[in-house]
Enzyme design. Sequence first.
Site, mmCIF file in Angstrom:
data_model
loop_
_atom_site.group_PDB
_atom_site.id
_atom_site.type_symbol
_atom_site.label_atom_id
_atom_site.label_comp_id
_atom_site.label_asym_id
_atom_site.label_seq_id
_atom_site.Cartn_x
_atom_site.Cartn_y
_atom_site.Cartn_z
ATOM 1 N N GLU A 198 12.801 0.515 0.370
ATOM 2 C CA GLU A 198 11.702 0.218 0.321
ATOM 3 C C GLU A 198 11.612 -1.290 -0.495
ATOM 4 O O GLU A 198 12.010 -1.668 -1.753
ATOM 5 C CB GLU A 198 10.117 0.549 0.197
ATOM 6 C CG GLU A 198 9.057 -0.564 0.216
ATOM 7 C CD GLU A 198 8.349 -1.020 1.384
ATOM 8 O OE1 GLU A 198 8.608 -1.917 1.395
ATOM 9 O OE2 GLU A 198 8.461 0.176 2.521
ATOM 10 N N ASP B 15 14.670 -1.210 4.282
ATOM 11 C CA ASP B 15 14.336 -2.198 5.829
ATOM 12 C C ASP B 15 13.755 -3.478 5.535
ATOM 13 O O ASP B 15 13.738 -3.627 6.421
ATOM 14 C CB ASP B 15 12.946 -1.356 5.796
ATOM 15 C CG ASP B 15 12.051 -1.735 3.972
ATOM 16 O OD1 ASP B 15 12.035 -2.464 2.890
ATOM 17 O OD2 ASP B 15 10.647 -1.525 4.120
ATOM 18 N N HIS B 16 13.315 -3.888 4.117
ATOM 19 C CA HIS B 16 13.602 -5.764 4.661
ATOM 20 C C HIS B 16 13.121 -6.586 3.063
ATOM 21 O O HIS B 16 13.134 -5.592 1.950
ATOM 22 C CB HIS B 16 12.090 -6.048 5.519
ATOM 23 C CG HIS B 16 10.946 -5.821 4.093
ATOM 24 N ND1 HIS B 16 10.527 -6.052 3.456
ATOM 25 C CD2 HIS B 16 9.938 -4.072 5.026
ATOM 26 C CE1 HIS B 16 9.738 -5.641 3.037
ATOM 27 N NE2 HIS B 16 9.492 -4.212 3.990
ATOM 28 N N SER C 271 8.666 -3.559 6.959
ATOM 29 C CA SER C 271 8.857 -1.639 7.266
ATOM 30 C C SER C 271 8.977 -1.158 8.663
ATOM 31 O O SER C 271 9.896 -0.221 8.825
ATOM 32 C CB SER C 271 7.669 -0.679 6.534
ATOM 33 O OG SER C 271 8.100 -1.154 5.053
ATOM 34 N N HIS D 123 6.820 -1.083 -3.667
ATOM 35 C CA HIS D 123 5.593 -1.626 -2.410
ATOM 36 C C HIS D 123 4.284 -1.954 -3.571
ATOM 37 O O HIS D 123 4.289 -1.268 -4.646
ATOM 38 C CB HIS D 123 5.200 -0.608 -1.460
ATOM 39 C CG HIS D 123 4.758 -0.838 0.565
ATOM 40 N ND1 HIS D 123 3.579 -2.290 -0.275
ATOM 41 C CD2 HIS D 123 5.263 -1.148 0.874
ATOM 42 C CE1 HIS D 123 3.379 -2.542 1.090
ATOM 43 N NE2 HIS D 123 4.330 -1.801 1.662
#
Length: 677
Positions: A296, A516-517, A341, A462
């Site tokens: 994440e 994811d990013h 995500s 996150h």
Amino acid sequence: MWATYYLPVNYVTAMKLQFKSRLVVLLIRLLLVYVAFMLCRVLFYTFNDTLIDPVSATPMWSLIKGSLMFDTVSIIYINLLFIFLSLIPLRISGNKKYQNATFAVFMVFNGLGLLVNVADIFYYPFKQARIVLGDFVLLKDDSFLPLLGDFVADYWYGFLFYFGLIALLWWGYKAVGQKAQPKASNRRFYLEHAAYIVVMGVLVAFFIRGATFSASSYPITMNDAFLYTENPTHTSVILSNPFCILRTIGRSKDVPNLKYFDEAVAQNMAPTTHTSMDWDAYDIDRNTNVFVIILESFGKAHIKSFSDQFKPGQETNTPFIDSIMQESYVFTNTFQNGRRSIDALPAIWASIPSFKDHFLSLPNSVAAYHGLPECMDEMGYQTAFFHGGVKESMGFVSFGKTTGIKNFYSREEYEAENGNGDFDGKWGIWDHKFLPYVHKKLNGMDKAQKPFFATLFTLSSHHPYSIPEGMENKFTEGTLPIHRAIKYSDYALGQFFNSIKNEPWFNNTLFIITADHSSGADSPKFNKQPYEYSIPLMFFKPGGKFKGKDDKVMQHMDIMPTLLGMLDYDKPYFAFGTDHFNKTTAKDHFAVNHSNGVYNCTTDDFCYIFNEKDVITKFAYKTDPLGKHNLISKKTAKDEATIRALKSFLQEYSIHVNNRDYLPKGEKQAKAMALNK
């Protein structure tokens, strides 16, 4: 003096059923709408059963539960004003004119909702999908009115059914009312009605988020119908309108019909049906476990071994990632295929990118797939997905079911075995608690004596970047708020690898580690395209010879075709991406992203900015990362070839997404023939 703030006596006496509570009256009236929606669903299935696979293939309770969920959200959406008017604490709410106005709102909004629902019954054979907002583009066509006349004439009995439902709502509404009561004090009146509004507000928020209060859950989308079935045709039974229309507001033009070349030319330049090529993958074969780890928010900018922006002597945020990189095959020029995500799994599992909007939020994502998990299953692999959030989180589980994942381990399964003491209070289970659970489950899969294909999506790095209690002093602050959380997640991942390194399956596992990013940066370079989309990607095979650095462009949607090539998958498959090690198809390859209304096309040497009509910028991003020097005036023959390839790719993407076509050619035709039979 009686009931002056509720209902006049002469109005009440006409009622058959009377209740003290306004909230009870409201809920009973909404229950009538449920009945009407369920009657629509019964007729929908009866009328279209030849186009829908037998519902016996899906447990009946699952279909009912899914239908109730989507009907609930539909009914909430169209009755928000009615709910507000029914519960607002005003003394005039008992006035006859106010009651008549409330009744009119109820009938008009529910009448429109049912009209679309009934129309869906008879329009479905033409589209074989639920009506969405984009379908109303037909209103602009000159032939719409004649077609509408034919539609009404052909399906006149549908309108009789519709007016029957309207009569049911009319009669049911009038048959329920509130008992006349002595006028309450102001304090009691406002407290009572404030409580009603709070209760109803909580219920509305709960159901719109998919019957959960998890912070990671979004308002449910059409794709969440796959939480209740794995059969794409059954999702049409579960879904209902106006949900499908309201959830596609603002998305009717997300996938424009781009047309640059004849279709045959575009297909030849950007094929989506692929076959694997033999490739020497060292000690990687179909007996090798595959474990995909999606970290994440681990943008390349935060990882010292991937970034050139760390200052001399600056502390690393990711000591474990840095260490394992030395033993891996590292793709140094990798890009994500979306922004959040929710975009990662379609790109990795199905080789489908997200551009203007999240692919899973599009109605076009409700379709049949033959994704990477299903391909792995065909090769004898067990499949599993691990994520510490709730099942509804970002549509991960529902999409996983459509692509072939068989086993899911989320927050619910974890807490069923370990209690609820490890919830982070926001998103799900802390990484350092969830990863030992993953270890345990992988050990169980290994005992099945079949290779496994598993995907782990971490959670803790996150916003709001919390650190578990007792670990606050273990991780130092970085230059950005996220860095401390990344240090924690990297620590949890290092502990996980340390715990599994002696397991019998460890050395026989290919670990694919990515993010994811990206998530912001503390340097101008990584806040500028294309580097703002930079993510890590490494293939780690313990004890093997598969090591090195690869500077050629790679992206999320290339993972599926690359892995299938490594495993010599022997059937055609669908992918927008390319097998990175196939020297024929990967030649002059590029990565694609979308931001600020334009596409970013990144090759090994240049970044091109394309506005769907022309390339407006070309710059050498490796030597000019801030794009200060526009080289568009110096276009070469190679540039022209790249631009043609990009246009072909975007044209094929728009065609396949608009047609909900995510199957290889042979499989698509076979399924079409089976449906026709």
